[in-house]
Design a protein around this motif. Sequence first.
Motif, PDB file in Angstrom:
ATOM      1  N   SER A   3       0.590  -1.120   0.213  1.00  0.00           N
ATOM      2  CA  SER A   3      -0.178  -0.165   0.430  1.00  0.00           C
ATOM      3  C   SER A   3       0.936   1.331   0.090  1.00  0.00           C
ATOM      4  CB  SER A   3      -1.142  -0.014   1.698  1.00  0.00           C
ATOM      5  OG  SER A   3      -0.095  -0.010   2.469  1.00  0.00           O
ATOM      6  N   ASN A   4       0.674   2.449  -1.195  1.00  0.00           N
ATOM      7  CA  ASN A   4       0.784   3.370  -1.032  1.00  0.00           C
ATOM      8  C   ASN A   4       0.162   4.606  -0.321  1.00  0.00           C
ATOM      9  OD1 ASN A   4       3.103   5.435  -0.878  1.00  0.00           O
ATOM     10  ND2 ASN A   4       3.026   5.452  -3.224  1.00  0.00           N
ATOM     11  N   GLU A   5       0.161   6.016  -0.084  1.00  0.00           N
ATOM     12  CA  GLU A   5      -0.239   7.186  -0.177  1.00  0.00           C
ATOM     13  C   GLU A   5       1.024   8.024  -0.620  1.00  0.00           C
ATOM     14  OE1 GLU A   5      -1.349   7.892   4.240  1.00  0.00           O
ATOM     15  OE2 GLU A   5      -1.964   5.018   4.565  1.00  0.00           O
ATOM     16  N   LYS A   6       0.428   9.219  -1.259  1.00  0.00           N
ATOM     17  CA  LYS A   6       1.552  10.593  -1.900  1.00  0.00           C
ATOM     18  C   LYS A   6       0.133  11.428  -1.889  1.00  0.00           C
ATOM     19  CE  LYS A   6       3.987  12.488  -5.419  1.00  0.00           C
ATOM     20  NZ  LYS A   6       4.292  11.516  -6.535  1.00  0.00           N
ATOM     21  N   GLU A   7       0.081  12.405  -1.512  1.00  0.00           N
ATOM     22  CA  GLU A   7      -0.523  13.383  -1.662  1.00  0.00           C
ATOM     23  C   GLU A   7       0.137  14.217  -2.896  1.00  0.00           C
ATOM     24  OE1 GLU A   7      -1.831  17.855   0.773  1.00  0.00           O
ATOM     25  OE2 GLU A   7       0.848  16.527   1.687  1.00  0.00           O
ATOM     26  N   ILE A   8      -0.706  14.222  -4.149  1.00  0.00           N
ATOM     27  CA  ILE A   8      -0.348  14.225  -4.871  1.00  0.00           C
ATOM     28  C   ILE A   8      -0.538  16.364  -5.695  1.00  0.00           C
ATOM     29  CG2 ILE A   8      -1.432  14.806  -7.995  1.00  0.00           C
ATOM     30  CD1 ILE A   8      -2.817  12.570  -6.965  1.00  0.00           C
ATOM     31  N   VAL A   9      -1.870  16.461  -4.995  1.00  0.00           N
ATOM     32  CA  VAL A   9      -1.199  18.102  -4.406  1.00  0.00           C
ATOM     33  C   VAL A   9      -1.932  18.398  -3.379  1.00  0.00           C
ATOM     34  CG1 VAL A   9      -1.855  19.443  -6.971  1.00  0.00           C
ATOM     35  CG2 VAL A   9      -3.802  18.861  -5.435  1.00  0.00           C
ATOM     36  N   ILE A  30     -10.131  13.788  -1.394  1.00  0.00           N
ATOM     37  CA  ILE A  30     -10.066  14.506  -1.500  1.00  0.00           C
ATOM     38  C   ILE A  30     -10.573  15.600  -0.258  1.00  0.00           C
ATOM     39  CG2 ILE A  30     -10.941  17.202  -2.628  1.00  0.00           C
ATOM     40  CD1 ILE A  30     -11.241  15.464  -5.346  1.00  0.00           C
ATOM     41  N   VAL A  31      -9.180  16.210   0.525  1.00  0.00           N
ATOM     42  CA  VAL A  31      -9.789  16.781   2.132  1.00  0.00           C
ATOM     43  C   VAL A  31     -10.423  18.012   1.571  1.00  0.00           C
ATOM     44  CG1 VAL A  31      -8.828  16.514   4.245  1.00  0.00           C
ATOM     45  CG2 VAL A  31      -8.784  15.087   1.978  1.00  0.00           C
ATOM     46  N   ASN A  48      -8.110  -2.675   4.704  1.00  0.00           N
ATOM     47  CA  ASN A  48      -7.067  -1.800   4.125  1.00  0.00           C
ATOM     48  C   ASN A  48      -7.484  -0.127   4.121  1.00  0.00           C
ATOM     49  OD1 ASN A  48      -5.537  -3.224   4.992  1.00  0.00           O
ATOM     50  ND2 ASN A  48      -5.025  -4.283   2.918  1.00  0.00           N
ATOM     51  N   LEU A  49      -8.285  -0.200   2.700  1.00  0.00           N
ATOM     52  CA  LEU A  49      -8.932   0.717   2.337  1.00  0.00           C
ATOM     53  C   LEU A  49      -9.617   2.370   3.566  1.00  0.00           C
ATOM     54  CD1 LEU A  49      -8.899   3.409   0.340  1.00  0.00           C
ATOM     55  CD2 LEU A  49     -11.073   2.110  -0.650  1.00  0.00           C
ATOM     56  N   LYS A  50      -9.853   1.743   4.174  1.00  0.00           N
ATOM     57  CA  LYS A  50     -11.277   2.160   5.516  1.00  0.00           C
ATOM     58  C   LYS A  50      -9.765   2.903   6.082  1.00  0.00           C
ATOM     59  CE  LYS A  50     -13.493   0.946   9.101  1.00  0.00           C
ATOM     60  NZ  LYS A  50     -14.644   0.201   9.630  1.00  0.00           N
ATOM     61  N   LYS A  51      -8.543   2.230   6.176  1.00  0.00           N
ATOM     62  CA  LYS A  51      -7.801   2.457   7.359  1.00  0.00           C
ATOM     63  C   LYS A  51      -6.787   3.847   6.876  1.00  0.00           C
ATOM     64  CE  LYS A  51      -7.317  -2.257   9.291  1.00  0.00           C
ATOM     65  NZ  LYS A  51      -6.249  -3.436  10.113  1.00  0.00           N
ATOM     66  N   MET A  52      -6.661   3.081   5.826  1.00  0.00           N
ATOM     67  CA  MET A  52      -6.231   4.680   5.295  1.00  0.00           C
ATOM     68  C   MET A  52      -6.547   5.870   4.741  1.00  0.00           C
ATOM     69  SD  MET A  52      -4.122   2.681   1.933  1.00  0.00           S
ATOM     70  CE  MET A  52      -3.202   3.416   0.785  1.00  0.00           C
ATOM     71  N   VAL A  53      -7.601   5.763   4.782  1.00  0.00           N
ATOM     72  CA  VAL A  53      -9.013   7.176   4.569  1.00  0.00           C
ATOM     73  C   VAL A  53      -9.217   7.550   5.865  1.00  0.00           C
ATOM     74  CG1 VAL A  53     -11.468   7.724   4.206  1.00  0.00           C
ATOM     75  CG2 VAL A  53     -10.214   6.023   3.086  1.00  0.00           C
ATOM     76  N   GLN A  54      -9.418   6.817   7.201  1.00  0.00           N
ATOM     77  CA  GLN A  54      -9.222   7.373   8.113  1.00  0.00           C
ATOM     78  C   GLN A  54      -8.216   7.830   9.097  1.00  0.00           C
ATOM     79  OE1 GLN A  54     -10.747   3.908  10.315  1.00  0.00           O
ATOM     80  NE2 GLN A  54     -12.431   4.544  10.475  1.00  0.00           N
ATOM     81  N   ASN A  55      -7.460   7.650   8.391  1.00  0.00           N
ATOM     82  CA  ASN A  55      -5.628   8.129   9.286  1.00  0.00           C
ATOM     83  C   ASN A  55      -5.825   8.999   8.374  1.00  0.00           C
ATOM     84  OD1 ASN A  55      -2.882   8.268   9.876  1.00  0.00           O
ATOM     85  ND2 ASN A  55      -2.582   8.263   7.951  1.00  0.00           N
ATOM     86  N   LYS A  56      -5.714   9.551   7.089  1.00  0.00           N
ATOM     87  CA  LYS A  56      -5.790  11.223   6.199  1.00  0.00           C
ATOM     88  C   LYS A  56      -6.742  11.960   6.915  1.00  0.00           C
ATOM     89  CE  LYS A  56      -2.844   9.978   4.042  1.00  0.00           C
ATOM     90  NZ  LYS A  56      -1.055  11.046   4.272  1.00  0.00           N
ATOM     91  N   LEU A  57      -8.464  11.568   6.798  1.00  0.00           N
ATOM     92  CA  LEU A  57      -8.959  12.354   7.659  1.00  0.00           C
ATOM     93  C   LEU A  57      -9.535  12.656   8.963  1.00  0.00           C
ATOM     94  CD1 LEU A  57     -12.297  10.423   5.712  1.00  0.00           C
ATOM     95  CD2 LEU A  57     -11.199  12.774   5.042  1.00  0.00           C
ATOM     96  N   ASN A  58      -8.401  12.637   9.606  1.00  0.00           N
ATOM     97  CA  ASN A  58      -8.159  12.433  10.723  1.00  0.00           C
ATOM     98  C   ASN A  58      -9.039  12.606  11.742  1.00  0.00           C
ATOM     99  OD1 ASN A  58      -6.056  12.876  12.347  1.00  0.00           O
ATOM    100  ND2 ASN A  58      -4.888  15.254  12.521  1.00  0.00           N
ATOM    101  N   GLY A  59     -10.123  12.040  12.356  1.00  0.00           N
ATOM    102  CA  GLY A  59     -11.236  12.026  12.715  1.00  0.00           C
ATOM    103  C   GLY A  59     -12.328  12.410  12.030  1.00  0.00           C
ATOM    104  N   ARG A  60     -12.689  13.517  10.591  1.00  0.00           N
ATOM    105  CA  ARG A  60     -13.678  14.179  10.049  1.00  0.00           C
ATOM    106  C   ARG A  60     -14.412  12.725   9.124  1.00  0.00           C
ATOM    107  NH1 ARG A  60     -11.495  18.174   5.824  1.00  0.00           N
ATOM    108  NH2 ARG A  60     -13.209  18.403   5.943  1.00  0.00           N
ATOM    109  N   LYS A  61     -16.151  12.727   8.797  1.00  0.00           N
ATOM    110  CA  LYS A  61     -16.026  12.201   8.567  1.00  0.00           C
ATOM    111  C   LYS A  61     -16.206  12.045   6.988  1.00  0.00           C
ATOM    112  CE  LYS A  61     -20.566  14.132   7.543  1.00  0.00           C
ATOM    113  NZ  LYS A  61     -21.807  14.401   7.062  1.00  0.00           N
TER     114      LYS A  61
END
Length: 66
Positions: A3-9, A30-31, A48-61
Amino acid sequence: MYSNEKEIVNDIFRLTLAPSPHFEFSQFLIVDQKTCLIHAGKAVLFENLKKMVQNKLNGRKLDYIV
């Protein structure tokens, strides 16, 4: 699984999950004032995707899935 996470912009992320070395799925998160996930991937990759998204959203829905 790779798995990999990259901020494009600023605040747009490419979230990649690869169940095998030669095949990968990419989703885009998109945040902004409203959050949006583009492509939800395959069911087998959901946790796995759910964990990645939750990590990036930092508590937001997550507002939208497209």
